[in-house]
Structures are given as C-alpha cells and as structure tokens.
Design an enzyme around this catalytic site. Sequence first.
Site, mmCIF file in Angstrom:
data_model
loop_
_atom_site.group_PDB
_atom_site.id
_atom_site.type_symbol
_atom_site.label_atom_id
_atom_site.label_comp_id
_atom_site.label_asym_id
_atom_site.label_seq_id
_atom_site.Cartn_x
_atom_site.Cartn_y
_atom_site.Cartn_z
ATOM 1 N NE ARG A 231 -4.178 -0.952 1.626
ATOM 2 C CZ ARG A 231 -3.403 -1.175 0.450
ATOM 3 N NH1 ARG A 231 -3.002 -2.521 -0.432
ATOM 4 N NH2 ARG A 231 -2.055 -0.915 0.787
ATOM 5 C CG HIS A 279 -3.419 -7.705 0.795
ATOM 6 N ND1 HIS A 279 -3.326 -6.434 1.408
ATOM 7 C CD2 HIS A 279 -2.289 -6.589 -0.011
ATOM 8 C CE1 HIS A 279 -3.176 -5.653 1.575
ATOM 9 N NE2 HIS A 279 -2.474 -5.829 -0.074
#
Length: 316
Positions: A231, A279
């Site tokens: 993340r 992502h």
Amino acid sequence: MTLLVITTSDRGTEFAEAARHHAAGLDVRLWPDVGNPADIHAALAWLPPKGVLAMLPNLKLMVSVGAGVDHLLSDPGLPDVPLVRYVDPDLTGRMAEYVGLQVLFHQRRMAEFIELQRQSRWEYLPEPAANEVRVGIMGLGVMGRAAIDVLRPFGFQLRGWSRTPKAIDGVACFAGTGDLDTFLAETDILVCLLPATPDTRGLLDARLLAGLSRTGRSARLPGPVLINAGRGSLQVEADILGALNEQTLYAASLDVFEVEPLPQASPLWRHPRVVVTPHNAAESTADAIARYFIRQVRDMAEGRPLENLVDRSRGY
Ligand code: NAP
Ligand code: GLV
C-alpha cells in the site's frame, strides 16, 4: 436476501452485473440506488464512502473487493459485522506475475538497457545471476508466499519478514521489529507485500532504505532495489526519491502511492530507474470477485464458516 455493491471507483456497474449473474434469484443493488436501507443483508465494498455502511441496519456481512481492508477499516463508523477479505487464485496469480516480472526486470538491469536502446547504444552491463541476488519479501501471507513460489525456480536467495515467526522451506525467515535490521542487511531486492496498518505506516522510509544490503551488495547489481505492491501509506516517497538520487537505492517499482492516482507533478513519473504502475499489480476480474462474494453470502445464509475473516485488532 438483498445485496449491495458499494464503491466510489468506476467498476461498480461491472461488479453489480457480475454479482447478478452469479446470484440467480437475489436482489443486487448498486450504491447510491440503495432503496430501503433496511433491505440490505450483505455488501461488496471497494473504497466505499465513509459512513454509508453504518446506515444499513440489517447488514450481516461485508466483503472487501481487495485483499487489503484498510479502505474499510479507515471508516470510523464501520458496522460491527463480519468482514471478509478477498482471497482468490485470480488475484494471487496476478500478484505472482507482477513480482516475478519486477524482480527479473531489475536483476537484469532492464531500466538501463531500455535507456541504452533509446540512445541506440550497443553496450553490455554486468548482470548478476539470480542465485547471486538476495530477495527479501516483507509480508509472508497469501501474496508473499505466492511471490516466493514464483521466484524460487530461478534460484534467488530468498528471505522473508513477517509479524509472527514462520518456517518456509528454502526461505530464511525473520519476524518482528527486532529482526528487521538483520533482514534488511541481507536483502538486495526488497519486495513489500504488507497490509496498511498503524504499525506499517511510513515503514519504507530513509532509515529503512539505508539499511538494505549493508553486509555486501551483489557485485553486479549497482545497489538495492525497492518493489512495493502493498500500500502507498507504507512508503515515504520523498525518502525514496532522495535515496534514488543519492544512489543508496538503485531502482524501484511502485504500484501503490501515498496519493492515488499519482499526482502529475510527482518526479516518480519521470525517474529513469522507477517503474510506475497504476495500482494494478493484482487487479482481479469482476467475475472472480462476484463469484467469491456470492459464495460468502451463501456460506453465511447456510450457516457455514466464513473464509478469510479480518481480525480487526490486527488491522488485516
Ligand atoms: P495476508 O495474507 O493477511 O498477509 C499479510 C502479511 O503481512 C502476514 O505475513 C503478516 O504477518 C504480515 N504483517 C502484517 N503486519 C505486519 C507488521 N507490522 N510487521 C511485519 N509483518 C506484518 O495479506 P495478503 O493477502 O498477502 O495481502 C497483503 C497486502 O497486499 C494487502 O493487505 C494489500 O495491501 C496488498 N495487495 C495489493 C494489491 C495490488 O494490486 N497492489 C493486490 C492485493 C493485495 P503474520 O503472517 O505474522 O500475520
Ligand atoms: C488491491 O489492492 C487489494 O488489496 O486486493
């Protein structure tokens, strides 16, 4: 049984259509068209707006579209009902592909070869063999173990770091903050597959990067490499850029960012030894996600134990 798909991303329609396909006979609604909030029994969520799940008085189950659940746990009003995260071969396989691709890319110094090609220059660079390179995986859960399995056949020297101790064949395992410095000192390519929790926030900072490969870098890899598909909140981007510029860090592959989408002004976009992806290291299909969601809903309805329940006290 009435289900809700709730997301602020642009994949909501896709998820809802796939859920309807797999949930013959069930009413599947797409936020914001919730109808009567009291109808909703289960929700499939990805980056939901904060506070909305708390307005569903008969909610019995929440399923995260992602393996990571920080997007849900950051909602202070999140209902106290079981939360299941997404674990599926479609997601895991994609992450294994991403990690294999990025590790090999840097081990074979591809960023430099691409730059040489742009300049029409036929030049050799010394490259380490896989068995000369130590790859350290942060996070030995579903994603970390898939990464190990994809790297093992190449002969990389594998290390792993997790919160609690592990024993994995052919992998030197380290655990907890007490082992972190030793783990880093033995790592040439660091692969971060950790969840975002209060404990992991800002972990990938200048101090950590300076600790990589202190005990002797591979002779043919110009310096350590960072790969982060965990993340963005784990990384301090200013520190990563600083380390790249002062060559404490040779290269990086980043799939996740402090702010997503990565702002246009970020120098990461243009750094010659940084690979930026949006992502999408492991972006699962709507079909696989919906199939998983409906299986959890049926398990709950028929009284079977739920899979992959999130432990809220750990944050993952
Ligand atoms: P998981 O199975 O829950 O594994 C998490 C691992 O992280 C475990 O090994 C855990 O240690 C370790 N960990 C957690 N907190 C730690 C800490 N403070 N210090 C050291 N180790 C710690 O999760 P997963 O399915 O592998 O997924 C991991 C993360 O990958 C997700 O949370 C998500 O953020 C990210 N992800 C990203 C993408 C993408 O497309 N970029 C896709 C999927 C997942 P223990 O084993 O001791 O519990
Ligand atoms: C994606 O980021 C996930 O958590 O699955």
